[in-house]
Enzyme design. Structure first.
Site, PDB file in Angstrom:
ATOM      1  N   ARG A  92      13.889  30.044  42.969  1.00 40.64           N
ATOM      2  CA  ARG A  92      14.850  29.552  41.979  1.00 40.64           C
ATOM      3  C   ARG A  92      14.939  28.036  41.951  1.00 40.64           C
ATOM      4  O   ARG A  92      14.994  27.438  40.886  1.00 40.64           O
ATOM      5  CB  ARG A  92      16.227  30.119  42.314  1.00 40.64           C
ATOM      6  CG  ARG A  92      16.281  31.581  42.120  1.00 40.64           C
ATOM      7  CD  ARG A  92      17.579  32.165  42.596  1.00 40.64           C
ATOM      8  NE  ARG A  92      17.653  33.529  42.106  1.00 40.64           N
ATOM      9  CZ  ARG A  92      18.702  34.317  42.261  1.00 40.64           C
ATOM     10  NH1 ARG A  92      19.761  33.879  42.897  1.00 40.64           N
ATOM     11  NH2 ARG A  92      18.699  35.528  41.773  1.00 40.64           N
ATOM     12  N   GLU A 131      43.368  40.219  45.705  1.00 44.70           N
ATOM     13  CA  GLU A 131      42.434  39.666  44.719  1.00 44.70           C
ATOM     14  C   GLU A 131      43.256  38.816  43.754  1.00 44.70           C
ATOM     15  O   GLU A 131      44.248  39.288  43.210  1.00 44.70           O
ATOM     16  CB  GLU A 131      41.730  40.824  43.990  1.00 44.70           C
ATOM     17  CG  GLU A 131      40.964  40.437  42.748  1.00 44.70           C
ATOM     18  CD  GLU A 131      39.884  39.385  42.991  1.00 44.70           C
ATOM     19  OE1 GLU A 131      38.997  39.607  43.814  1.00 44.70           O
ATOM     20  OE2 GLU A 131      39.962  38.309  42.338  1.00 44.70           O
ATOM     21  N   ALA A 160      31.277  41.815  49.381  1.00 43.97           N
ATOM     22  CA  ALA A 160      31.558  41.510  50.791  1.00 43.97           C
ATOM     23  C   ALA A 160      32.921  42.064  51.190  1.00 43.97           C
ATOM     24  O   ALA A 160      33.046  42.764  52.206  1.00 43.97           O
ATOM     25  CB  ALA A 160      31.496  40.003  51.019  1.00 43.97           C
ATOM     26  N   GLU A 178      29.354  35.187  49.991  1.00 41.33           N
ATOM     27  CA  GLU A 178      29.081  33.830  49.515  1.00 41.33           C
ATOM     28  C   GLU A 178      30.044  32.791  50.076  1.00 41.33           C
ATOM     29  O   GLU A 178      29.756  31.596  50.033  1.00 41.33           O
ATOM     30  CB  GLU A 178      29.087  33.807  47.978  1.00 41.33           C
ATOM     31  CG  GLU A 178      28.362  32.592  47.422  1.00 41.33           C
ATOM     32  CD  GLU A 178      28.297  32.565  45.910  1.00 41.33           C
ATOM     33  OE1 GLU A 178      28.498  33.617  45.278  1.00 41.33           O
ATOM     34  OE2 GLU A 178      28.047  31.466  45.367  1.00 41.33           O
ATOM     35  N   ASN A 218      32.081  37.959  41.196  1.00 43.87           N
ATOM     36  CA  ASN A 218      30.708  37.840  40.686  1.00 43.87           C
ATOM     37  C   ASN A 218      29.930  39.124  40.884  1.00 43.87           C
ATOM     38  O   ASN A 218      28.972  39.396  40.164  1.00 43.87           O
ATOM     39  CB  ASN A 218      29.952  36.739  41.440  1.00 43.87           C
ATOM     40  CG  ASN A 218      30.327  35.380  40.944  1.00 43.87           C
ATOM     41  OD1 ASN A 218      30.738  35.220  39.802  1.00 43.87           O
ATOM     42  ND2 ASN A 218      30.206  34.399  41.804  1.00 43.87           N
ATOM     43  N   GLY A 228      23.218  41.245  38.514  1.00 45.39           N
ATOM     44  CA  GLY A 228      22.188  42.100  37.913  1.00 45.39           C
ATOM     45  C   GLY A 228      21.899  43.388  38.675  1.00 45.39           C
ATOM     46  O   GLY A 228      21.042  44.170  38.259  1.00 45.39           O
ATOM     47  N   GLY A 229      22.591  43.604  39.788  1.00 50.62           N
ATOM     48  CA  GLY A 229      22.446  44.877  40.505  1.00 50.62           C
ATOM     49  C   GLY A 229      21.156  45.022  41.298  1.00 50.62           C
ATOM     50  O   GLY A 229      20.730  46.139  41.588  1.00 50.62           O
TER      51      GLY A 229
HETATM   52  P1  ADP Z   1      30.878  38.048  47.178  1.00 51.64           P
HETATM   53  O1  ADP Z   1      29.624  38.225  46.355  1.00 51.64           O
HETATM   54  O2  ADP Z   1      30.696  37.096  48.296  1.00 51.64           O
HETATM   55  O3  ADP Z   1      31.491  39.367  47.570  1.00 51.64           O
HETATM   56  P2  ADP Z   1      32.485  37.771  44.747  1.00 51.64           P
HETATM   57  O4  ADP Z   1      32.527  36.586  43.852  1.00 51.64           O
HETATM   58  O5  ADP Z   1      31.823  38.978  44.224  1.00 51.64           O
HETATM   59  O6  ADP Z   1      31.912  37.313  46.164  1.00 51.64           O
HETATM   60  O7  ADP Z   1      33.970  38.207  45.128  1.00 51.64           O
HETATM   61  C1  ADP Z   1      34.904  37.273  45.637  1.00 51.64           C
HETATM   62  C2  ADP Z   1      36.285  37.638  45.110  1.00 51.64           C
HETATM   63  O8  ADP Z   1      37.259  36.871  45.816  1.00 51.64           O
HETATM   64  C3  ADP Z   1      36.475  37.326  43.624  1.00 51.64           C
HETATM   65  O9  ADP Z   1      36.891  38.463  42.941  1.00 51.64           O
HETATM   66  C4  ADP Z   1      37.528  36.217  43.624  1.00 51.64           C
HETATM   67  O10 ADP Z   1      38.374  36.258  42.487  1.00 51.64           O
HETATM   68  C5  ADP Z   1      38.282  36.491  44.908  1.00 51.64           C
HETATM   69  N1  ADP Z   1      38.988  35.305  45.428  1.00 51.64           N
HETATM   70  C6  ADP Z   1      38.493  34.050  45.530  1.00 51.64           C
HETATM   71  N2  ADP Z   1      39.423  33.204  46.012  1.00 51.64           N
HETATM   72  C7  ADP Z   1      40.537  33.943  46.220  1.00 51.64           C
HETATM   73  C8  ADP Z   1      41.850  33.627  46.677  1.00 51.64           C
HETATM   74  N3  ADP Z   1      42.203  32.381  46.988  1.00 51.64           N
HETATM   75  N4  ADP Z   1      42.760  34.634  46.751  1.00 51.64           N
HETATM   76  C9  ADP Z   1      42.413  35.917  46.403  1.00 51.64           C
HETATM   77  N5  ADP Z   1      41.194  36.258  45.937  1.00 51.64           N
HETATM   78  C10 ADP Z   1      40.262  35.294  45.849  1.00 51.64           C
END
Ligand code: ADP
Length: 514
Positions: free
Chosen positions: A341, A82, A63, A477, A90, A95-96
């Site tokens: 699920r 990040e 996202a 998410e 995630n 699983g792509g």
């Molecule tokens: P989505 O599938 O919605 O894109 P992901 O889990 O793949 O979500 O990616 C969300 C990212 O946001 C993760 O890498 C997570 O570590 C990061 N994240 C979550 N909370 C914070 C925060 N407070 N500050 C910076 N990064 C964050």
């Protein structure tokens, strides 16, 4: 305070937010979670900003990266923060699989599909709790999002898969059967376009001006997850907008238990360790509304014999509709293998002990990605047997009942009609009869949090006054409403890319606030 923020009964949105934040802090220690008193939510701009970007994006998953690519392509100066030492959340370990209605693999295989059918499947699985206009956008734009991922980002998708709850095979899978194919190519593209990234930088607070417009964020730089005592505070100004792509809270035991008290730390999660909810809570403290937080999905396809997401989900999901799921306690099937699920996870939890998924050598060779099979076997989570009797012995299954059940299943496969559970049996499926047989144990794990921030069709976050929170967008998410009660497998990628792109495009169109 502007007129538009007045609420009926004389309560302004600001008062409302303060009240809500106070309640939150009583219930779950909200102030402690964001590290700030609730009163500081609005109006408190820092004396000096340490850094500035037009669009500041929180999170480097599908996202956040989709938003970054669109905002940058529209000419904005983009910073992605990040909190973890590595990018991808995630998204990089999934699983792509990417659901896209009407894709070229479906056409090649003569499968009829349409955005309407995908929309209907999403609503049915979601118990009609989905916000229809959001689900509609995901279904309608699914194919465009896939084509953008292939043509603009350069990710490769090479197979067509089925996921439980969809009416047809519509999920295309990346060449390496992992979300890393798309995430890593998005990162490379974003870097090439000049998007800036800062790892180990954690959002702790959204900063709003006196009118409630999001002006920037407070972060901890050099943060070392999960040590909350690490990192140096800094203020980042977002001249145009902040986009939250911070993912879900499957690994936030405290927050998930607020919404579903059953999900104690006894339930593992498939998620990366950083799937915690502080960014979502920071948005709520700044006036964002949340929705459907207690719809927390357990994946029915994880194995107690490996950690995290593991390899068994890729084994199990390819075998449903080709091989049976068996309760080792009775030797019998117990549920529709191609069910969604939630239905399947609930059925396993009711049984109360791990169940089995199995396939013979025909099904496994045809369906299972060789690397997933190899790694699952190396981990000891997938086992191989020469006879069905050996399977019965290894899992302590009543052998006579088990053998009779496999014959019954095989008769259904021959007729392509499951008289017991109405499992969807695929045209190419064959009876489970050709040695060797492969088996894995299944026990659910917390996988996806359907609830999150309310957004509108422009990916703008909605506040307690039902109006967009100015300067704040969200996708993926961290948002709620798209999937309702149950997210269908492979629609997460679609949702993240579709709404990430919308969020990035619209964030870039905002007028700078100063
Ligand atoms: P989505 O599938 O919605 O894109 P992901 O889990 O793949 O979500 O990616 C969300 C990212 O946001 C993760 O890498 C997570 O570590 C990061 N994240 C979550 N909370 C914070 C925060 N407070 N500050 C910076 N990064 C964050």
């Amino acid at each position: 305070m502007s007129e538009e923020t007045k609420k009926p009964g004389g309560l302004s949105r600001r008062d409302f937010v303060k009240g809500a934040a106070a309640v939150a802090s009583l219930a779950i220690g909200g102030a402690a979670l964001t590290g700030r008193p609730a009163e500081a939510a609005w109006g408190d701009l820092p004396q000096k900003w340490d850094q500035t970007a037009d669009v500041v994006i929180i999170g480097s998953g599908f996202a956040g990266l989709a938003a970054a690519l669109e905002a940058r392509s529209a000419g904005s100066d983009v910073l992605v923060i990040e909190k973890m030492p590595v990018h991808g959340g995630n998204s990089v370990i999934n699983g792509g699989d990417f659901a896209a209605a009407g894709n070229k693999f479906q056409k090649e295989q003569g499968i009829n599909d349409s955005p309407d059918l995908m929309y209907k499947d999403m609503l049915k699985a979601g118990s009609y709790l989905n916000h229809p206009e959001l689900a509609r956008i995901v279904a309608d734009q699914s194919l465009a999002a896939l084509e953008w991922s292939e043509n603009f980002v350069g990710a490769q998708f090479t197979r067509l898969n089925f996921h439980g709850g969809h009416s047809v095979k519509r999920s295309v899978q990346t060449v390496n059967a992992s979300g890393s194919e798309l995430v890593n190519k998005m990162m490379a593209k974003a870097r090439a376009l000049g998007v800036k990234f800062e790892m180990r930088t954690k959002l702790v607070r959204l900063i709003a001006d006196k009118e409630g417009r999001i002006a920037g964020i407070e972060v901890l730089k050099g943060y070392r997850f999960p040590n909350e005592k690490t990192g140096k505070p800094a203020f980042i100004k977002a001249s145009k907008a902040v986009v939250l792509g911070a993912g879900g809270f499957s690994n936030d035991v405290r927050l998930r238990q607020v919404h579903d008290p059953r999900l104690t730390d006894k339930f593992d999660s498939t998620n990366h360790p950083g799937a915690t909810g502080e960014a979502l809570l920071a948005a709520c403290t700044a006036g964002a509304m949340d929705v459907q937080m207690d719809w927390i999905q357990l994946g029915p396809w994880t194995s107690p014999d490996e950690k995290g997401f593991g390899h068994v989900p890729l084994f199990c999901e390819r075998l449903v509709g080709y091989g049976p799921m068996i309760d080792p306690g009775t030797g019998k099937r117990f549920f529709k293998e191609t069910g969604n699920r939630k239905e399947r996870a609930d059925a396993i939890i009711v049984i109360g002990h791990p169940v089995l998924i199995m396939g013979d050598s025909y099904a496994v060779t045809k369906q299972v990605f060789p690397n997933a099979l190899k790694k699952g076997m190396e981990a000891g989570a997938i086992k191989k047997f020469d006879t069905l009797e050996e399977v019965a012995k290894a899992y302590n299954i009543p052998a006579d009942k088990f053998l009779a059940e496999i014959s019954r299943w095989n008769s259904f496969v021959e007729k392509k009609k499951d008289a017991d559970f109405d499992t969807m049996i695929f045209p190419e499926a064959k009876p489970t009869a050709t040695a060797p047989f492969y088996v894995a144990r299944l026990w659910p794990r917390v996988h996806h949090t359907m609830g999150g921030l309310v957004i509108d069709k422009n990916a703008q976050v909605i506040g307690f006054d039902f109006k967009p929170v100015k300067g704040l967008y969200a996708a993926g998410e961290v948002t709620g409403g798209v999937h309702g009660a149950v997210r269908l497998g492979s629609v997460a990628m679609t949702d993240c890319v579709v709404f990430g792109r919308i969020a990035g495009t619209n964030a870039a169109k905002e007028k700078p606030w100063s």
